[in-house]
Design a protein around this motif. Structure first.
Motif, PDB file in Angstrom:
ATOM      1  N   GLY A 109      -3.959 -10.806   7.816  1.00  0.00           N
ATOM      2  CA  GLY A 109      -3.260  -9.784   9.046  1.00  0.00           C
ATOM      3  C   GLY A 109      -3.217 -10.713  10.177  1.00  0.00           C
ATOM      4  N   SER A 110      -4.303 -11.560  10.576  1.00  0.00           N
ATOM      5  CA  SER A 110      -4.402 -12.384  11.748  1.00  0.00           C
ATOM      6  C   SER A 110      -3.295 -13.398  11.715  1.00  0.00           C
ATOM      7  CB  SER A 110      -5.683 -13.107  11.594  1.00  0.00           C
ATOM      8  OG  SER A 110      -6.061 -13.801  10.739  1.00  0.00           O
ATOM      9  N   LYS A 111      -2.817 -13.725  10.434  1.00  0.00           N
ATOM     10  CA  LYS A 111      -1.709 -14.572  10.598  1.00  0.00           C
ATOM     11  C   LYS A 111      -0.406 -14.022  10.673  1.00  0.00           C
ATOM     12  CE  LYS A 111      -4.160 -17.862   7.299  1.00  0.00           C
ATOM     13  NZ  LYS A 111      -4.454 -17.551   5.914  1.00  0.00           N
ATOM     14  N   LEU A 112      -0.324 -12.831  10.658  1.00  0.00           N
ATOM     15  CA  LEU A 112       1.099 -12.131  10.777  1.00  0.00           C
ATOM     16  C   LEU A 112       1.585 -12.312  12.303  1.00  0.00           C
ATOM     17  CD1 LEU A 112       0.361  -8.799   8.842  1.00  0.00           C
ATOM     18  CD2 LEU A 112       2.583 -10.202   8.815  1.00  0.00           C
ATOM     19  N   LYS A 113       2.833 -12.643  12.403  1.00  0.00           N
ATOM     20  CA  LYS A 113       3.433 -12.523  13.676  1.00  0.00           C
ATOM     21  C   LYS A 113       4.231 -11.388  14.112  1.00  0.00           C
ATOM     22  CE  LYS A 113       7.250 -15.326  14.304  1.00  0.00           C
ATOM     23  NZ  LYS A 113       8.082 -16.405  14.153  1.00  0.00           N
ATOM     24  N   LEU A 114       3.157 -10.596  14.617  1.00  0.00           N
ATOM     25  CA  LEU A 114       3.558  -9.208  15.101  1.00  0.00           C
ATOM     26  C   LEU A 114       4.484  -9.039  16.257  1.00  0.00           C
ATOM     27  CD1 LEU A 114       0.002  -7.915  14.574  1.00  0.00           C
ATOM     28  CD2 LEU A 114       1.668  -7.633  12.909  1.00  0.00           C
ATOM     29  N   GLY A 115       5.007  -7.869  16.360  1.00  0.00           N
ATOM     30  CA  GLY A 115       6.071  -7.929  17.561  1.00  0.00           C
ATOM     31  C   GLY A 115       6.476  -6.273  17.458  1.00  0.00           C
ATOM     32  N   PRO A 116       7.788  -6.064  18.113  1.00  0.00           N
ATOM     33  CA  PRO A 116       7.840  -4.442  18.222  1.00  0.00           C
ATOM     34  C   PRO A 116       8.246  -4.015  16.764  1.00  0.00           C
ATOM     35  CG  PRO A 116       9.555  -5.906  19.150  1.00  0.00           C
ATOM     36  CD  PRO A 116       8.587  -6.897  18.867  1.00  0.00           C
ATOM     37  N   PHE A 117       8.226  -4.796  15.839  1.00  0.00           N
ATOM     38  CA  PHE A 117       8.864  -4.142  14.525  1.00  0.00           C
ATOM     39  C   PHE A 117       8.132  -4.805  13.586  1.00  0.00           C
ATOM     40  CE2 PHE A 117      11.142  -2.393  11.370  1.00  0.00           C
ATOM     41  CZ  PHE A 117      12.206  -1.526  11.649  1.00  0.00           C
ATOM     42  N   ASN A 118       7.131  -3.983  12.872  1.00  0.00           N
ATOM     43  CA  ASN A 118       6.362  -4.926  11.993  1.00  0.00           C
ATOM     44  C   ASN A 118       6.390  -4.358  10.355  1.00  0.00           C
ATOM     45  OD1 ASN A 118       5.083  -6.286  14.032  1.00  0.00           O
ATOM     46  ND2 ASN A 118       4.303  -4.461  14.584  1.00  0.00           N
ATOM     47  N   LEU A 119       7.020  -5.200   9.822  1.00  0.00           N
ATOM     48  CA  LEU A 119       7.348  -4.999   8.351  1.00  0.00           C
ATOM     49  C   LEU A 119       6.830  -6.012   7.305  1.00  0.00           C
ATOM     50  CD1 LEU A 119       8.788  -3.354   6.196  1.00  0.00           C
ATOM     51  CD2 LEU A 119      10.996  -3.894   7.055  1.00  0.00           C
ATOM     52  N   GLU A 154       0.880  -1.207   0.105  1.00  0.00           N
ATOM     53  CA  GLU A 154       0.224  -0.195   0.142  1.00  0.00           C
ATOM     54  C   GLU A 154       0.853   1.199   0.149  1.00  0.00           C
ATOM     55  OE1 GLU A 154      -3.514  -0.050   0.490  1.00  0.00           O
ATOM     56  OE2 GLU A 154      -3.586  -2.471   0.414  1.00  0.00           O
ATOM     57  N   GLY A 155       1.940   1.011   0.320  1.00  0.00           N
ATOM     58  CA  GLY A 155       2.832   2.442   0.597  1.00  0.00           C
ATOM     59  C   GLY A 155       2.472   3.108   1.478  1.00  0.00           C
ATOM     60  N   GLN A 156       2.189   2.541   2.706  1.00  0.00           N
ATOM     61  CA  GLN A 156       1.644   3.460   3.806  1.00  0.00           C
ATOM     62  C   GLN A 156       1.840   2.513   5.117  1.00  0.00           C
ATOM     63  OE1 GLN A 156      -2.307   4.979   3.911  1.00  0.00           O
ATOM     64  NE2 GLN A 156      -3.034   3.684   2.199  1.00  0.00           N
ATOM     65  N   PRO A 157       1.679   3.045   6.425  1.00  0.00           N
ATOM     66  CA  PRO A 157       1.554   2.165   7.470  1.00  0.00           C
ATOM     67  C   PRO A 157       0.170   1.894   7.681  1.00  0.00           C
ATOM     68  CG  PRO A 157       2.052   4.451   8.066  1.00  0.00           C
ATOM     69  CD  PRO A 157       2.042   4.504   6.626  1.00  0.00           C
ATOM     70  N   LEU A 158      -0.031   0.800   8.195  1.00  0.00           N
ATOM     71  CA  LEU A 158      -1.289   0.169   8.282  1.00  0.00           C
ATOM     72  C   LEU A 158      -1.623   0.116   9.956  1.00  0.00           C
ATOM     73  CD1 LEU A 158      -1.679  -2.794   5.636  1.00  0.00           C
ATOM     74  CD2 LEU A 158      -2.180  -0.257   5.549  1.00  0.00           C
ATOM     75  N   PRO A 159      -2.740   0.724  10.350  1.00  0.00           N
ATOM     76  CA  PRO A 159      -3.065   0.470  11.891  1.00  0.00           C
ATOM     77  C   PRO A 159      -3.241  -0.702  12.199  1.00  0.00           C
ATOM     78  CG  PRO A 159      -4.632   1.976  11.008  1.00  0.00           C
ATOM     79  CD  PRO A 159      -3.861   1.459   9.749  1.00  0.00           C
ATOM     80  N   LEU A 160      -2.447  -1.278  13.360  1.00  0.00           N
ATOM     81  CA  LEU A 160      -2.535  -2.688  13.627  1.00  0.00           C
ATOM     82  C   LEU A 160      -4.105  -3.243  13.958  1.00  0.00           C
ATOM     83  CD1 LEU A 160       0.322  -3.756  15.709  1.00  0.00           C
ATOM     84  CD2 LEU A 160      -0.206  -3.923  13.406  1.00  0.00           C
ATOM     85  N   PRO A 161      -5.036  -2.510  14.646  1.00  0.00           N
ATOM     86  CA  PRO A 161      -6.438  -2.842  14.845  1.00  0.00           C
ATOM     87  C   PRO A 161      -6.931  -3.320  13.511  1.00  0.00           C
ATOM     88  CG  PRO A 161      -5.975  -1.128  16.208  1.00  0.00           C
ATOM     89  CD  PRO A 161      -4.910  -1.232  15.267  1.00  0.00           C
ATOM     90  N   SER A 162      -6.935  -2.615  12.483  1.00  0.00           N
ATOM     91  CA  SER A 162      -7.683  -3.145  11.184  1.00  0.00           C
ATOM     92  C   SER A 162      -6.946  -4.214  10.494  1.00  0.00           C
ATOM     93  CB  SER A 162      -7.590  -1.993  10.204  1.00  0.00           C
ATOM     94  OG  SER A 162      -6.547  -1.575   9.778  1.00  0.00           O
ATOM     95  N   VAL A 163      -5.575  -4.174  10.537  1.00  0.00           N
ATOM     96  CA  VAL A 163      -4.643  -5.602  10.002  1.00  0.00           C
ATOM     97  C   VAL A 163      -5.138  -6.826  10.738  1.00  0.00           C
ATOM     98  CG1 VAL A 163      -2.617  -6.324  10.192  1.00  0.00           C
ATOM     99  CG2 VAL A 163      -2.574  -3.838   9.573  1.00  0.00           C
ATOM    100  N   LEU A 164      -5.399  -6.564  12.119  1.00  0.00           N
ATOM    101  CA  LEU A 164      -5.730  -7.907  12.678  1.00  0.00           C
ATOM    102  C   LEU A 164      -7.032  -8.407  12.153  1.00  0.00           C
ATOM    103  CD1 LEU A 164      -4.319  -6.974  16.370  1.00  0.00           C
ATOM    104  CD2 LEU A 164      -3.627  -8.935  14.830  1.00  0.00           C
ATOM    105  N   GLN A 165      -8.023  -7.704  11.839  1.00  0.00           N
ATOM    106  CA  GLN A 165      -9.218  -7.928  11.486  1.00  0.00           C
ATOM    107  C   GLN A 165      -9.344  -8.663  10.061  1.00  0.00           C
ATOM    108  OE1 GLN A 165     -11.588  -4.446  11.709  1.00  0.00           O
ATOM    109  NE2 GLN A 165     -11.741  -4.579  14.089  1.00  0.00           N
ATOM    110  N   SER A 166      -8.313  -8.492   9.279  1.00  0.00           N
ATOM    111  CA  SER A 166      -8.207  -9.026   7.971  1.00  0.00           C
ATOM    112  C   SER A 166      -7.779 -10.424   8.019  1.00  0.00           C
ATOM    113  CB  SER A 166      -7.124  -8.124   7.108  1.00  0.00           C
ATOM    114  OG  SER A 166      -5.920  -8.413   7.294  1.00  0.00           O
ATOM    115  N   GLU A 167      -8.047 -11.037   7.039  1.00  0.00           N
ATOM    116  CA  GLU A 167      -7.526 -12.853   7.255  1.00  0.00           C
ATOM    117  C   GLU A 167      -5.886 -12.860   7.129  1.00  0.00           C
ATOM    118  OE1 GLU A 167      -9.341 -15.135   4.112  1.00  0.00           O
ATOM    119  OE2 GLU A 167      -8.139 -16.733   4.924  1.00  0.00           O
TER     120      GLU A 167
END
Ligand code: ATP
Ligand code: MG
Length: 633
Positions: free
Chosen positions: A323-333, A308-321
């Motif tokens: 996004g919920s599989k991403l291993k999130l941590g202190p640095f999310n790329l 997307e070329g932009q930072p996505l806020p985590l709450p909305s990421v987590l709602q996507s399919e």
């Protein structure tokens, strides 16, 4: 072999440039492959291709990573992908139609064929890699230190080319990497500012010990992640220097549509089809803004998306399919194509915070005249000062995971009891203790370091010991603050790399995961420098008959000779203090291997100086310990 570019030579070269932009383009010239190095790599690829074609009919060896993605640095590793699709088809058709092969078809089912040992369709990746390792060991001249690393996220066979010292990996299930390699290359073709910026940011991060563990793993950023961060930054300029990945997909033609492992990886083949960027910022300003922006970035609170070329806020990421599989941590790329993959998932909180602090310090420096203008008095200026390791950022853990091959007598037990015993805690503990004794022996007796046992025990036991009582477990009161820091960083790393509930060690298995041993060490001489030459002098032109058996003695003599050259004995102060923490990894035992992570932590302010020794230890220590164990057994 090309001579390594020393920090002094780099500083001298850069100070001669006229401005920061010229310094940055000069960086690329100084770091990229020479003609000779590129030729050597091409030759090696051809050699591998020929050998593998013989054993795996229809196979192809395809280079990827920094050798071909436009970010080559002299001496970087050689990443190879062994494509076995056609070989699988050959094997399947040979099976379904028994009988002599057609004239032009390779004979993949004769008894001589290596393929008669394996069914590629059903074999696991580590099984195929074992076979690849066998071919490398036996049939590729000039290659040594072949080692299968079966448990990495992408399993590989590691090797080293003797004459050039070139290290490399072969993988077989990493098609996405071929595609993202081409993507990085395309970005370098789209805009000529991409390469200088990436080279500078990579080198800066390495100097600050934020990146660059050549073993992969550990809590530091890797070069791929750093490169993506720079590309993302260039997507977010106004006007953008690079298009977003989504935009590139829109621009791609029908025949350029590509899906790999279910992920859409479509982008144009040819950069000349794309409109040049309207952005006219110079390199000096871009670099300063890179540091300004990431010095004040909410890494844990968003997902950096190149798609997307932009930072996505985590709450909305987590709602996507995805996004919920991403291993999130202190640095999310987010990977540009494999959208459920966080390429910086290994980065721990400490590294993420340090990254931010280092960006802030760099940004502050970039506002000074010393950065912006060439010194008329011959002082260092521009990039040179930027590359000096920050003294405030002292506590730098350096972790590496070693696989130590256990000698047969330690690992192979009678067949019927093997399974059972291999899982038994005391057996594994015994192995770990032997490995630890081996590590201490090599550090102390072979490399002439001083090495004091600081702490031993399992994670469970330590958690049970009340605060302040831990010192009683120590053989001598030597457990400095270093060892505590070291453990913390590994904990964080493990917590990152597994499910959130795994912060506590597993107690449901017999594997003594979390079992650890820490030593406080000091080095007095540069025993890692010039070993090969000293070894040759000591051994003479005729290698000793007993060389294999006596090679640890020889290595000890080499260290002794080097320390003698430097004046011998123990000077008033050691070169540096460091701690080493050996720790049993989850699923520690794989066949005859034991997986141990070793975390080295240099004393404050000695991180940069320690790097060279650390790199040496990575190659030397596991092999030396294996030799020692084999001899003891
Ligand atoms: P260098 O070898 O100079 O550090 P590199 O780009 O070759 O740089 P490697 O770590 O060798 O980095 O990785 C080789 C390639 O594998 C990368 O270019 C990238 O295509 C892929 N890769 C590496 N790390 C990751 C990751 N964390 N996620 C996805 N792909 C990765
Ligand atoms: Mg590489």
């Amino acid at each position: 072999k090309r001579e390594q570019l020393s920090p002094e030579k780099l500083a001298q070269e850069l100070c001669q440039a006229d401005d920061v932009d010229a310094q940055m383009t000069r960086m690329v010239q100084l770091f990229e492959f020479s003609e000779g190095e590129r030729r050597l790599r091409d030759l090696l690829v051809t050699l591998f291709q020929e050998v593998f074609l013989e054993f795996f009919p229809g196979s192809a060896i395809l280079p990827f990573g920094s050798s071909v993605n436009g970010f080559d640095v002299s001496g970087c590793d050689l990443d190879l992908f062994l494509e076995l699709e056609k070989t699988k088809k050959f094997q399947a058709s040979a099976k379904s139609a028994p009988g002599p092969p057609a004239e032009d078809e390779p004979d993949s089912h004769s008894e001589d064929s290596i393929l008669s040992d394996i069914d590629l369709a059903s074999a696991t990746v580590p099984e195929v890699l074992e076979l690849v390792a066998t071919v490398l060991r036996k049939c590729v001249p000039g290659v040594h230190h072949v080692q299968v690393v079966p448990n990495a996220r992408r399993p590989v066979v590691k090797f080293c080319h003797k004459d050039s010292g070139l290290r490399g990996d072969i993988s077989i299930d990493n098609k996405l990497a071929l595609r993202n390699t081409r993507f990085l290359q395309l970005c370098t073709e789209i805009d000529e500012r991409v390469r200088p910026l990436v080279y500078v940011v990579r080198h800066w991060a390495k100097q600050q010990a934020l990146a660059g563990n050549p073993f992969g793993g550990g809590p530091l950023l890797n070069n791929y992640a750093l490169t993506l961060l720079v590309l993302f930054f260039l997507q977010t300029r106004s006007p953008p220097v690079l298009p977003t990945v989504a935009r590139l997909k829109e621009l791609s033609e029908d025949e350029e549509q590509t899906v790999v492992e279910g992920w859409d990886c479509s982008f144009p083949k040819d950069s000349t089809q794309l409109e040049p960027s309207g952005n006219k910022e110079n390199l000096c300003a871009l670099l300063a803004d890179f540091f300004r922006i990431f010095g004040d970035y909410d890494f844990p609170g968003c997902l950096i998306s190149l798609q997307e070329g932009q930072p996505l806020p985590l709450p909305s990421v987590l709602q996507s399919e995805v996004g919920s599989k991403l291993k999130l941590g202190p640095f999310n790329l987010q990977d540009p194509f494999e959208l459920s993959h966080n390429v910086a998932a290994n980065v721990n909180e400490k590294t993420a915070l340090r990254f931010q602090r280092c960006c802030q310090a760099a940004s502050k420096y970039c506002r000074s005249l010393q950065y912006q203008r060439k010194s008329s008095k011959g002082k260092i200026w521009g990039l040179v000062r930027l590359f000096q390791p920050g003294t405030a950022e002292a506590e730098v853990p350096v972790a590496a995971e070693f696989v130590i091959n256990l000698p047969l007598t330690l690992a192979v037990l009678p067949a019927e009891t093997h399974e059972l015993l291999c899982q038994a805690r005391d057996f594994q503990l015994r192995c770990f203790q032997k490995v630890c004794a081996g590590i201490a022996f090599i550090l102390q007796d072979v490399l002439k370091c001083s090495c004091l046992e600081a702490q031993q025990g399992s994670e469970e036991e330590r958690q049970a010991v009340p605060e302040g009582k831990q010192g009683e477990q120590q053989t001598e009161a030597k457990a400095g603050p270093l060892s505590a820091g070291c453990k913390r960083s590994l904990d964080e790393e493990e917590a990152d790399s597994s499910s959130p509930s795994s912060k506590r060690p597993r107690t449901d298995t017999l594997v003594p995961e979390g079992e650890s041993m820490t030593w406080d060490c000091a080095t007095w001489h540069k025993v890692w420098l010039g070993r090969r030459r000293v070894r040759r002098q000591l051994r003479g032109p005729q290698p000793d008959q007993q060389q294999a058996a006596g090679s640890l003695e020889l290595e000890a003599k080499v260290s002794e000779a080097i320390s003698q050259q430097e004046g011998g004995g123990k000077p008033a102060d050691p070169l540096f203090h460091f701690s080493v923490c050996a720790r049993v990894r989850a699923d520690a035992f794989v066949k005859q291997d034991m997986r141990i992570s070793l975390c080295f932590e240099p004393a404050p302010e000695q991180a940069a100086a320690f790097q060279e020794f650390f790199h040496f230890l990575q190659g030397f220590l596991p092999r030396a310990v294996e030799q020692h164990l084999a001899r003891e057994a």
